[in-house]
Design an enzyme around this catalytic site. Sequence first.
Site, PDB file in Angstrom:
ATOM      1  N   CYS A  34       1.012  -1.122   0.020  1.00 26.52           N
ATOM      2  CA  CYS A  34       0.007   0.051   0.162  1.00 26.52           C
ATOM      3  C   CYS A  34       1.037   1.406  -0.050  1.00 26.52           C
ATOM      4  CB  CYS A  34      -0.929   0.014   1.119  1.00 26.52           C
ATOM      5  SG  CYS A  34      -1.994  -1.550   1.445  1.00 26.52           S
ATOM      6  N   ASP A  36       3.098   2.103   2.575  1.00 22.39           N
ATOM      7  CA  ASP A  36       3.415   2.564   3.808  1.00 22.39           C
ATOM      8  C   ASP A  36       4.179   1.446   4.669  1.00 22.39           C
ATOM      9  OD1 ASP A  36       2.026   5.298   3.361  1.00 22.39           O
ATOM     10  OD2 ASP A  36       0.306   4.174   3.306  1.00 22.39           O
ATOM     11  N   CYS A  59       4.517   7.839   1.988  1.00 20.73           N
ATOM     12  CA  CYS A  59       4.416   9.213   1.552  1.00 20.73           C
ATOM     13  C   CYS A  59       4.567  10.375   2.373  1.00 20.73           C
ATOM     14  CB  CYS A  59       2.788   9.557   0.801  1.00 20.73           C
ATOM     15  SG  CYS A  59       1.475   9.151   2.288  1.00 20.73           S
ATOM     16  N   CYS A 103      -3.058   7.530   7.018  1.00 20.01           N
ATOM     17  CA  CYS A 103      -1.740   7.583   7.377  1.00 20.01           C
ATOM     18  C   CYS A 103      -1.754   7.922   8.829  1.00 20.01           C
ATOM     19  CB  CYS A 103      -1.097   8.581   6.622  1.00 20.01           C
ATOM     20  SG  CYS A 103      -0.781   8.345   4.990  1.00 20.01           S
TER      21      CYS A 103
END
Lengths: 123, 416
Positions: A34, A36, A59, A103
């Site tokens: 994904c 992360d 990110c 996140c």
Amino acid sequence: MQYSEKVMEHFRNPRNVGEIENPDGTGRAGNPVCGDIMELYIKVKDGRIVDAKFKTFGCGAAIATSSMVTQMVKGKTIEEALNISNKTVAENLGGLPPIKMHCSVLAENALRSAINDYLSKKK
Amino acid sequence: MAKKKMPSVKKIYVDYNSTTPVHPEVVEAMMPYYRNVFGNASSIHRFGQEAHRALDLARESIAKLLNCDTSEIVFTSGGTESDNHAIKGIVSAASASSAMASAGNHIITSKIEHSAVLSPCKYLENTAGAVVTYLPVDEYGVVGLQKLDEALTDKTILVSIMSGNNEVGTLQPVEEIGRIIAKHNESRIAKGQRPVYFHTDAVQCAGKISLDLKKLNIDLLSLSSHKIYGPKGVGALFIRKGTKIHPLIHGGHHEKSRRAGTENIPGIAGFGKACDLAVKNMATETKKIAGLRDAIWQGISKKIECVRRNGHPEKCLSNTLNVSFEFIEGESLLLNLDLKGIAASTGSACTSGSLEPSHVLSAMGVDPVTSQSSIRFSLGMLNTQQDVDYILDVLPGIVTKLREMSPLYKKKKRAG
């Protein structure tokens, strides 16, 4: 999609990057598929988190939330740290774009995983 | 004390595949149509006639770029509309013809198309009973000709395969694809059946490689103005004479009833000028830009470890470079580049709202993690050797910083 100034500030100058030698707790969250992965390390003294560091593949939002959550937990008791939610991390960053809210969940999960690791070792 | 010279803020644009600046000569060519020549090209009076002349001139320019007849060019609002028009228009014409109703509902496309092709195909699957084959690609992103040949059936009505990929730059063998379809059509025509039409999205190829439609067996071809230094909001669809297609937008008799709506004359005039410039400058520009692109890749592969280039090393758009920087995530690399004044991209701007790994890289067999580590440099007219030097100057530092931060890199180092 636009990041808040606070997110960009933490992205530019992330706090607490790195590892802790012999951490009392290590947490891991996310999935590289994904995009992360977050690793979070904590040092605990007398029931209080005295240091926290992270390593993150992700990110801008993932790096900023890592930086923010490590900053937030420092000095907190385990109980207080467990009260940190993804929402408070996002709020402290001046909000996250909707598509990046996951996140902040990642940050919460990494923190919980580190605390659980600490608690299980303590037993 | 002497005043310290302020460092000038760098602004380097290497995202030409997402859009290009409008060429100054194009802006000049458009201005009269905003000011004096504002007529509706459908009007019979002289204002209308003047506007119509602009339309004719631009059509000639586009026909010249493609080596086709002016009557085969339909102006649209851009590449996305052209793709939608081609795909939905062919399917609609096939299903409307009663003789054909049983004859076909099968579309062949590839897994690496732009969303302007994939989404209409998915839509037709869901709503019009279309059956779509998504052809796989090899590790370089090239569609297998054998696979195409095998996929063609009596039910096939359309093949839509792009000429050049926007994310990795890989060029498809459109000449051979056209030949395979033409061969397949021989027997169909002998049986009095409708031919399979070949559509190609050439939005990224225009102005970069020569497209000779007198030679290529292509029936429909999409173009976009803003990828070739023209204005946004204009494009064209080449429709070969005799192709049975319905309009996408219904209304007045504009564009010989193939596309309704008052023509965007300033935009179309600008698009025409952009095509003139593309014809004039193609050879010199592509050579210069390919040189700069190659220099970036050489510099990256020399200065940075654990990188890989995605796409075909030779059969590639002259301006495109897609690179995976292992152990770091593309967006954080992009944001850091942007902080240094460099504007690049992860894959496609049209899919940047998505968190999924690039569908193009996935189809090429790139693993999802490496795919998340990829960014695209797409160069153009305004780039210089100084830009390349600057990019190669700042990039290694950013990569090092992000790798130091990455738990994946830590593991790699430990593993030795």
